[in-house]
Scaffold this motif. Structure first.
Motif, mmCIF file in Angstrom:
data_model
loop_
_atom_site.group_PDB
_atom_site.id
_atom_site.type_symbol
_atom_site.label_atom_id
_atom_site.label_comp_id
_atom_site.label_asym_id
_atom_site.label_seq_id
_atom_site.Cartn_x
_atom_site.Cartn_y
_atom_site.Cartn_z
ATOM 1 N N HIS A 129 52.995 -88.319 46.245
ATOM 2 C CA HIS A 129 54.216 -89.111 46.079
ATOM 3 C C HIS A 129 54.808 -88.901 44.684
ATOM 4 N N LEU A 130 53.953 -88.925 43.674
ATOM 5 C CA LEU A 130 54.446 -88.732 42.312
ATOM 6 C C LEU A 130 55.090 -87.359 42.128
ATOM 7 N N LEU A 131 54.506 -86.344 42.728
ATOM 8 C CA LEU A 131 55.092 -85.015 42.612
ATOM 9 C C LEU A 131 56.406 -84.932 43.382
ATOM 10 N N VAL A 132 56.435 -85.483 44.589
ATOM 11 C CA VAL A 132 57.666 -85.485 45.393
ATOM 12 C C VAL A 132 58.788 -86.181 44.633
ATOM 13 N N THR A 133 58.497 -87.351 44.066
ATOM 14 C CA THR A 133 59.562 -88.083 43.377
ATOM 15 C C THR A 133 60.001 -87.373 42.097
ATOM 16 N N ASP A 134 59.077 -86.748 41.382
ATOM 17 C CA ASP A 134 59.501 -85.994 40.196
ATOM 18 C C ASP A 134 60.391 -84.821 40.587
ATOM 19 N N ARG A 135 60.086 -84.172 41.688
ATOM 20 C CA ARG A 135 60.950 -83.085 42.151
ATOM 21 C C ARG A 135 62.333 -83.609 42.517
ATOM 22 N N MET A 136 62.370 -84.784 43.126
ATOM 23 C CA MET A 136 63.668 -85.397 43.442
ATOM 24 C C MET A 136 64.437 -85.728 42.174
ATOM 25 N N TRP A 137 63.743 -86.331 41.209
ATOM 26 C CA TRP A 137 64.412 -86.692 39.968
ATOM 27 C C TRP A 137 64.915 -85.468 39.222
ATOM 28 N N LEU A 138 64.112 -84.433 39.158
ATOM 29 C CA LEU A 138 64.552 -83.235 38.455
ATOM 30 C C LEU A 138 65.762 -82.615 39.150
ATOM 31 N N ALA A 139 65.769 -82.617 40.476
ATOM 32 C CA ALA A 139 66.941 -82.116 41.212
ATOM 33 C C ALA A 139 68.166 -82.960 40.891
ATOM 34 N N ARG A 140 68.021 -84.271 40.892
ATOM 35 C CA ARG A 140 69.150 -85.148 40.547
ATOM 36 C C ARG A 140 69.650 -84.851 39.141
ATOM 37 N N LEU A 141 68.714 -84.768 38.196
ATOM 38 C CA LEU A 141 69.100 -84.543 36.800
ATOM 39 C C LEU A 141 69.802 -83.212 36.608
ATOM 40 N N ARG A 142 69.431 -82.228 37.394
ATOM 41 C CA ARG A 142 70.043 -80.898 37.304
ATOM 42 C C ARG A 142 71.303 -80.770 38.162
ATOM 43 N N GLY A 143 71.601 -81.786 38.955
ATOM 44 C CA GLY A 143 72.758 -81.730 39.844
ATOM 45 C C GLY A 143 72.518 -80.852 41.059
ATOM 46 N N GLU A 144 71.263 -80.741 41.475
ATOM 47 C CA GLU A 144 70.892 -79.901 42.615
ATOM 48 C C GLU A 144 70.670 -80.752 43.856
ATOM 49 N N THR A 145 70.588 -80.096 44.995
ATOM 50 C CA THR A 145 70.284 -80.766 46.252
ATOM 51 C C THR A 145 68.848 -81.269 46.215
ATOM 52 N N LEU A 146 68.648 -82.473 46.730
ATOM 53 C CA LEU A 146 67.299 -83.038 46.745
ATOM 54 C C LEU A 146 66.395 -82.250 47.688
ATOM 55 N N PRO A 147 65.121 -82.143 47.354
ATOM 56 C CA PRO A 147 64.166 -81.509 48.270
ATOM 57 C C PRO A 147 64.139 -82.292 49.589
ATOM 58 N N PRO A 148 63.774 -81.633 50.682
ATOM 59 C CA PRO A 148 63.849 -82.270 52.005
ATOM 60 C C PRO A 148 62.643 -83.125 52.366
ATOM 61 N N HIS A 149 61.963 -83.677 51.408
ATOM 62 C CA HIS A 149 60.731 -84.422 51.671
ATOM 63 C C HIS A 149 60.977 -85.925 51.652
#
Length: 170
Positions: free
Chosen positions: A48-68
């Protein structure tokens, strides 16, 4: 403000490394055992922590969120999860290091996965949430390690600050 968040990015990586190292002392059955935590097991919580960090990094970079989903198990063994965690911590630290004080004070908008609501707040408040979320769930894993008979490592911020020299006056 920039130095403050760089310290927290470093602390985040340090604490994750220490926690994953302690988890490596468990056998796989204990590591993956259902323990009544919000994400079930130690393994589920770390995913969960890794999934949410990937989501946050995508948001911060202006990228599409991972599909998880937030409860997705994207890595099925600790060794692979640890490697991915280390990479994610480095990417987050790099992103935070590149932010300016003006960006940190600027407005940031994001959409909550849980309910679809749009949140508008300063970037610094978003990063505070990101790092607080990590600390919250690491605390759960810390407790789960104790339940599993492993002496969990200290994750206190002053321990990191002393070891890294950040936040201490010599």
């Amino acid at each position: 403000m920039r130095a403050y968040f760089q310290m927290f990015a470093g602390y985040n990586a340090w604490a994750n490394h220490r926690l994953h190292a302690a988890c490596a002392m468990l056998d796989e059955a204990d590591y993956k055992a259902e323990r009544g935590a919000f994400f079930g097991s130690i393994h589920g919580t770390l995913n969960h922590l890794l999934v949410t960090d990937r989501m946050w990094l995508a948001r911060l970079r202006g990228e599409t969120l991972p599909p998880h989903g937030l409860d997705a198990v994207i890595f099925h063994d600790l060794a692979t999860l640890r490697e991915a965690r280390s990479h994610e911590d480095a990417a987050l630290s790099s992103h935070v290091a590149a932010l300016t004080d003006e960006q940190l004070a600027g407005v940031f908008r994001w959409t909550r996965i849980a309910d679809g609501s749009v949140v508008t707040q300063p970037m610094w408040a978003t990063l505070t949430h990101l790092f607080n979320h990590q600390t919250h769930h690491r605390g759960q894993v810390h407790g789960l390690l104790s339940q599993a008979g492993i002496d969990p490592p200290s994750l206190d911020l002053p321990v990191f600050q002393k070891a890294s020299g950040l936040g201490f006056i010599a």
